[in-house]
Write a protein that holds these residues in place. Sequence first.
Motif, PDB file in Angstrom:
ATOM      1  N   GLY A 160       7.556   8.232  -2.801  1.00 20.91           N
ATOM      2  CA  GLY A 160       7.783   7.368  -3.959  1.00 20.91           C
ATOM      3  C   GLY A 160       6.627   7.404  -4.946  1.00 20.91           C
ATOM      4  N   GLY A 172      -0.863   7.016  -0.613  1.00 21.02           N
ATOM      5  CA  GLY A 172      -0.704   5.821   0.221  1.00 21.02           C
ATOM      6  C   GLY A 172      -2.015   5.546   0.935  1.00 21.02           C
ATOM      7  N   HIS A 187      -7.974  -3.333   5.586  1.00 22.84           N
ATOM      8  CA  HIS A 187      -9.376  -3.037   5.897  1.00 22.84           C
ATOM      9  C   HIS A 187     -10.060  -2.553   4.626  1.00 22.84           C
ATOM     10  CE1 HIS A 187      -9.318  -2.782  10.443  1.00 22.84           C
ATOM     11  NE2 HIS A 187      -8.052  -3.015  10.121  1.00 22.84           N
ATOM     12  N   CYS A 189     -17.253   1.145   6.497  1.00 26.67           N
ATOM     13  CA  CYS A 189     -16.077   0.319   6.701  1.00 26.67           C
ATOM     14  C   CYS A 189     -16.316  -0.660   7.844  1.00 26.67           C
ATOM     15  CB  CYS A 189     -15.096   1.327   7.122  1.00 26.67           C
ATOM     16  SG  CYS A 189     -13.487   1.300   7.351  1.00 26.67           S
ATOM     17  N   PHE A 207      -5.351   9.511   9.915  1.00 26.12           N
ATOM     18  CA  PHE A 207      -5.858  10.738   9.314  1.00 26.12           C
ATOM     19  C   PHE A 207      -6.237  11.740  10.395  1.00 26.12           C
ATOM     20  CE2 PHE A 207      -9.327  13.369   7.710  1.00 26.12           C
ATOM     21  CZ  PHE A 207      -8.576  14.107   6.806  1.00 26.12           C
TER      22      PHE A 207
HETATM   23  C1  LIG Z   1     -10.551   1.491   5.041  1.00 24.31           C
HETATM   24  C2  LIG Z   1      -9.820   2.447   5.910  1.00 24.31           C
HETATM   25  C3  LIG Z   1     -10.534   3.444   6.598  1.00 24.31           C
HETATM   26  C4  LIG Z   1      -9.862   4.338   7.426  1.00 24.31           C
HETATM   27  N1  LIG Z   1     -10.571   5.325   8.049  1.00 24.31           N
HETATM   28  C5  LIG Z   1      -9.934   6.210   8.834  1.00 24.31           C
HETATM   29  C6  LIG Z   1     -10.643   7.258   9.470  1.00 24.31           C
HETATM   30  O1  LIG Z   1     -11.860   7.391   9.336  1.00 24.31           O
HETATM   31  N2  LIG Z   1      -9.952   8.132  10.256  1.00 24.31           N
HETATM   32  C7  LIG Z   1      -8.607   8.009  10.438  1.00 24.31           C
HETATM   33  O2  LIG Z   1      -8.034   8.810  11.179  1.00 24.31           O
HETATM   34  N3  LIG Z   1      -7.895   7.039   9.815  1.00 24.31           N
HETATM   35  C8  LIG Z   1      -8.526   6.126   9.039  1.00 24.31           C
HETATM   36  N4  LIG Z   1      -7.825   5.134   8.433  1.00 24.31           N
HETATM   37  C9  LIG Z   1      -6.390   4.974   8.741  1.00 24.31           C
HETATM   38  C10 LIG Z   1      -5.540   5.962   7.950  1.00 24.31           C
HETATM   39  O3  LIG Z   1      -5.800   5.820   6.579  1.00 24.31           O
HETATM   40  C11 LIG Z   1      -4.056   5.703   8.233  1.00 24.31           C
HETATM   41  O4  LIG Z   1      -3.819   5.553   9.613  1.00 24.31           O
HETATM   42  C12 LIG Z   1      -3.220   6.871   7.743  1.00 24.31           C
HETATM   43  O5  LIG Z   1      -3.493   7.187   6.404  1.00 24.31           O
HETATM   44  C13 LIG Z   1      -1.744   6.599   7.936  1.00 24.31           C
HETATM   45  O6  LIG Z   1      -1.063   7.790   7.642  1.00 24.31           O
HETATM   46  P1  LIG Z   1       0.481   7.793   7.313  1.00 24.31           P
HETATM   47  O7  LIG Z   1       0.863   9.181   6.965  1.00 24.31           O
HETATM   48  O8  LIG Z   1       1.205   7.089   8.391  1.00 24.31           O
HETATM   49  O9  LIG Z   1       0.585   6.850   6.033  1.00 24.31           O
HETATM   50  P2  LIG Z   1       0.252   7.206   4.489  1.00 24.31           P
HETATM   51  O10 LIG Z   1      -0.861   8.165   4.367  1.00 24.31           O
HETATM   52  O11 LIG Z   1       0.171   5.897   3.791  1.00 24.31           O
HETATM   53  O12 LIG Z   1       1.576   7.969   4.036  1.00 24.31           O
HETATM   54  C14 LIG Z   1       2.822   7.311   3.941  1.00 24.31           C
HETATM   55  C15 LIG Z   1       3.474   7.750   2.660  1.00 24.31           C
HETATM   56  O13 LIG Z   1       4.825   7.256   2.663  1.00 24.31           O
HETATM   57  C16 LIG Z   1       5.169   6.950   1.333  1.00 24.31           C
HETATM   58  N5  LIG Z   1       6.318   6.047   1.346  1.00 24.31           N
HETATM   59  C17 LIG Z   1       6.372   4.776   1.826  1.00 24.31           C
HETATM   60  N6  LIG Z   1       7.624   4.291   1.679  1.00 24.31           N
HETATM   61  C18 LIG Z   1       8.364   5.259   1.094  1.00 24.31           C
HETATM   62  C19 LIG Z   1       9.717   5.340   0.676  1.00 24.31           C
HETATM   63  N7  LIG Z   1      10.610   4.320   0.811  1.00 24.31           N
HETATM   64  N8  LIG Z   1      10.137   6.494   0.086  1.00 24.31           N
HETATM   65  C20 LIG Z   1       9.278   7.551  -0.076  1.00 24.31           C
HETATM   66  N9  LIG Z   1       7.994   7.514   0.308  1.00 24.31           N
HETATM   67  C21 LIG Z   1       7.550   6.392   0.880  1.00 24.31           C
HETATM   68  C22 LIG Z   1       3.902   6.327   0.758  1.00 24.31           C
HETATM   69  O14 LIG Z   1       3.904   6.400  -0.671  1.00 24.31           O
HETATM   70  C23 LIG Z   1       2.812   7.171   1.412  1.00 24.31           C
HETATM   71  O15 LIG Z   1       2.375   8.229   0.585  1.00 24.31           O
HETATM   72  C24 LIG Z   1      -8.451   4.237   7.570  1.00 24.31           C
HETATM   73  C25 LIG Z   1      -7.745   3.267   6.861  1.00 24.31           C
HETATM   74  C26 LIG Z   1      -8.412   2.374   6.048  1.00 24.31           C
HETATM   75  C27 LIG Z   1      -7.623   1.346   5.289  1.00 24.31           C
END
Ligand SMILES: Cc1cc2nc3c(=O)[nH]c(=O)nc-3n(C[C@H](O)[C@H](O)[C@H](O)COP(=O)(O)OP(=O)(O)OC[C@H]3O[C@@H](n4cnc5c(N)ncnc54)[C@H](O)[C@@H]3O)c2cc1C
Length: 388
Positions: free
Chosen positions: A35, A42, A225, A268, A344
């Motif tokens: 999206g 995200g 966070h 963090c 990540f």
């Molecule tokens: C401050 C902070 C520090 C962090 N540090 C680390 C770290 O050092 N190492 C680590 O491994 N992790 C870390 N994390 C955690 C990590 O950022 C998340 O666990 C990870 O990014 C989640 O990945 P994901 O692909 O599930 O979600 P995202 O990367 O958020 O991807 C999900 C995607 O889905 C899309 N989406 C949602 N709903 C819809 C829809 N209806 N239609 C189409 N698209 C949609 C969103 O736009 C988004 O782009 C940290 C997080 C924070 C907040």
Amino acid sequence: MMADYDAIVIGAGSVGVPIAYFLAKEGLAVLCVDGRPSSGQGENKSAIGGVRATHSDPAKILLCKESLRIFSSWKGDTGTDIGWKMGGYCFPVFREEEERTLRSILPVQRKFKLNIDFLSAKEIEKAVPGIQEKGLRGGTLSPEDGQVSPLLAVESFTNEARGLGAEFRFGEPVNSLVMEGKTVAGIRTPKGEYKAPVTVNAAGSAATAICRMAGIDVPVRPDSHEAGITAPVKQFLNPLVVDIRPGPEGKTSNFYFGQVHGGQFIFCYTPRQPFYGEDRRSTSEFMPTIARRMAELIPRLRGLTVRRVWRGTYPMTPDGVAVVGKPSKVQGFYVAIGMCGQGFMLGPGVGANVASHIAKGRPLIDPEVFALLSPDRDFTAAKTEKLK
Ligand SMILES: Cc1cc2nc3c(=O)[nH]c(=O)nc-3n(C[C@H](O)[C@H](O)[C@H](O)COP(=O)(O)OP(=O)(O)OC[C@H]3O[C@@H](n4cnc5c(N)ncnc54)[C@H](O)[C@@H]3O)c2cc1C
């Protein structure tokens, strides 16, 4: 059903993009939709980029081992620098209780042949120059863990996936799933309907809403966070440092920071009380609290200039473990969600395993360990893993 693609991935984030890349590598025609306007907008861009295999949960260990292999060889394989730095992770210890916690998980980490040891105070002082010596008992060091730039990585994985034929559509939020009885046959966005025999939910913090569209309930809750980054200084700190003591100020349960490949410090903390929800406004307490903790641990960090702070969310599950697999109650649907604070580092390992599971019917890691991540598991009796 007339399919437009072999597989559709919802979400171009830390997990969805590697899944699209590895599915395309398996020879599948893939569509990845998001999206937002581009990949990684995200939670991916909130991550500070720590990557370690030294967990206590077997599935996390095996998946992150695979991620480390992929991240560390990425530049050699593709020619693109994603900021990989093999500086390791260091957990310094000042109190008996944290020493006990860290020593208690060493046997499982050794069973999985991870390079980690409990070192003396002198050795930790060498690994973390300038660390507070008073009360330092020692700590763990795992030199083969490291750091990667989430921004560079997601861009490079997207480019490589495109090179393998994967299609990306941005600015297209999935509004509903195309349901044919109990089978997910595709997705609907404001721009159209796309069909495929398998749809993968990799929607991060919004994953529960997508599951509900398929008629299943998997609890993923955004937990916010904060983080920040300084101006660059000369490299002097190799490992990412995690202090798991609760903060004396009563607000923090642990904090972690490291010096990235470009020289900036990135940092963090985990609030003692979780902040659930999507509120992304920075708080006034984050910077003074983390600055005090970092300067107490390594006094020479006092002079750093902070460039930027931000607040993002962990997609949390009740047991602190990711949810990956085919839900048994619905066909044509796959989930790779609930990555908590490790999405990540799990991304490439999850991507390679999910692609193998979908294309070849089996994950790369031991299927029994992979099954521990099943969306069919019982979330009601959840016990959160000690070290997140
Ligand atoms: C401050 C902070 C520090 C962090 N540090 C680390 C770290 O050092 N190492 C680590 O491994 N992790 C870390 N994390 C955690 C990590 O950022 C998340 O666990 C990870 O990014 C989640 O990945 P994901 O692909 O599930 O979600 P995202 O990367 O958020 O991807 C999900 C995607 O889905 C899309 N989406 C949602 N709903 C819809 C829809 N209806 N239609 C189409 N698209 C949609 C969103 O736009 C988004 O782009 C940290 C997080 C924070 C907040």
